[in-house]
Scaffold this active site. Structure first.
Site, mmCIF file in Angstrom:
data_model
loop_
_atom_site.group_PDB
_atom_site.id
_atom_site.type_symbol
_atom_site.label_atom_id
_atom_site.label_comp_id
_atom_site.label_asym_id
_atom_site.label_seq_id
_atom_site.Cartn_x
_atom_site.Cartn_y
_atom_site.Cartn_z
ATOM 1 N N ALA A 142 0.813 -3.059 6.911
ATOM 2 C CA ALA A 142 0.239 -3.109 5.571
ATOM 3 C C ALA A 142 0.394 -1.783 4.819
ATOM 4 C CB ALA A 142 -1.226 -3.503 5.656
ATOM 5 N N HIS A 143 -0.079 -1.785 3.590
ATOM 6 C CA HIS A 143 0.119 -0.624 2.715
ATOM 7 C C HIS A 143 -0.589 0.634 3.232
ATOM 8 C CE1 HIS A 143 -3.459 -2.252 0.059
ATOM 9 N NE2 HIS A 143 -3.839 -1.933 1.278
#
Length: 348
Positions: free
Chosen positions: A239-240
């Site tokens: 994820a980010h």
């Protein structure tokens, strides 16, 4: 092309035990060995096959000692598995390599393409993209505006790299991987989700390999960082704003939530889940299907969901199947204790 045992041993700096003139032209697994092939023995579980294999040459570790006669020629090396990888890489490099730009591909006039680059049909290379020397961009690859790719990289069919991401040297990205898609970022107002623009990018350093259908989301701000030497299996989600430390390896279906940091030289088994904003200490080993909900120390060996030390996990695993019987025994003991209390009260 055929190679003799002596030629192979010279290349690997190994020792031939047997016929140094025997030649091979292909590879085979030791349990399925065929004449004219070379195999290897690295896992002791397969030792029995070395006495029956039909392979003409077998790579073995230096400390291997045979218990009975072996028909195959042996080549003793420091590490049989590493030697096999080196030999396979040599053979792979000797195969014809594609180069040039095929028709029906699109390359922006503002893109900078290095020397000896292959660009397959239906590939798209956007504005101000930089592709280094000796890269291979296979058909149907999408490279967005402003992407920078180093030297000697391979992008297999169907790879998607969104705008402004950076890829280092010697990277391999397999089919279906998506680099730089938006992170899963929203602000919630009552029952409505408002999208938070993901303004950062993904930075992938040198010598990274990314498996098929793996996704690495771009950062909200700054970069999602995959450091040098990381190896990612297929179907992994990062994820980010995550940061993956150098030389970390992850098996298939690992999922890492936003802003998590994985320490260098760590190993994550299949289907491990890492919660958001968690830090995994370097040199950690996390067993398959583990769920991590808090920070871990350097050198942790953990397993389970939620995860705890491996030794305790295996002890618990032995007990779990016995729990139904233990529950019955506990109920029986409670009844006996209750009866004893009643008798004592009657005596008093």
């Amino acid at each position: 092309m055929a190679y003799t045992a002596k030629q192979i041993a010279d290349y690997l700096k190994g020792e031939v035990i047997g016929n140094q003139d025997v030649s091979v032209s292909n590879f085979s697994k030791i349990e399925e060995g065929k004449p004219g092939t070379i195999s290897f023995l690295a896992n002791p579980k397969y030792t029995s096959f070395i006495y029956t294999t039909k392979a003409d040459i077998v790579l073995v570790n230096e400390d291997f000692v045979s218990e009975k006669p072996i028909q195959a020629t042996l080549i003793k090396v420091k590490n049989a598995y590493t030697a096999l990888a080196s030999l396979m890489e040599l053979v792979n490099k000797s195969t014809p390599q594609k180069s040039g730009t095929e028709s029906m591909s699109f390359v922006s006039e503002t893109a900078e393409i290095g020397e000896e680059v292959y660009i397959g049909a239906f590939a798209y290379i956007g504005e101000k993209v930089v592709v280094g020397d000796n890269c291979k961009v296979y058909p149907q690859v999408y490279i967005g505006d402003g992407v920078k790719i180093g030297k000697n990289c391979i992008l297999y069919p169907g790879v998607r790299i969104y705008h402004d991401c950076v890829i280092g040297d010697n990277c391999i990205i397999h089919s279906g991987a998506v680099i730089g898609a938006d992170g899963f970022g929203y602000s919630k107002e009552e029952y409505v989700y408002h999208k938070i623009p993901q303004m950062g990018n993904v930075l992938i350093e040198d010598d990274v390999e990314i498996g098929a259908n793996t996704t690495i989301d771009r950062a909200v701000m700054g970069s999602t960082v995959i450091h040098r030497g990381v190896k990612l299996d297929n179907l992994i989600q990062i994820a980010h704003n995550c940061e993956i430390g150098e030389n970390t390896a992850m098996a298939a279906q690992v999922g890492i939530a936003g802003s998590a940091k994985i320490g260098e030289n760590s190993v994550l088994g299949g289907q491990v889940g890492i919660g958001g904003h968690i830090t995994i200490g370097k040199n950690s080993q996390i067993g398959a299907q583990s769920g991590i909900i808090s920070n871990t120390k350097e050198g942790s060996e953990i397993m389970g969901s939620p995860a705890f030390p491996v030794k305790n996990f295996f002890k618990s695993s032995i007990i779990i199947p016995k729990l139904p019987d233990m529950y019955k025994q506990l109920n029986a003991l409670e009844k006996e204790v209750a009866e004893l209390k009643n008798r004592l009260q009657q005596i008093d």
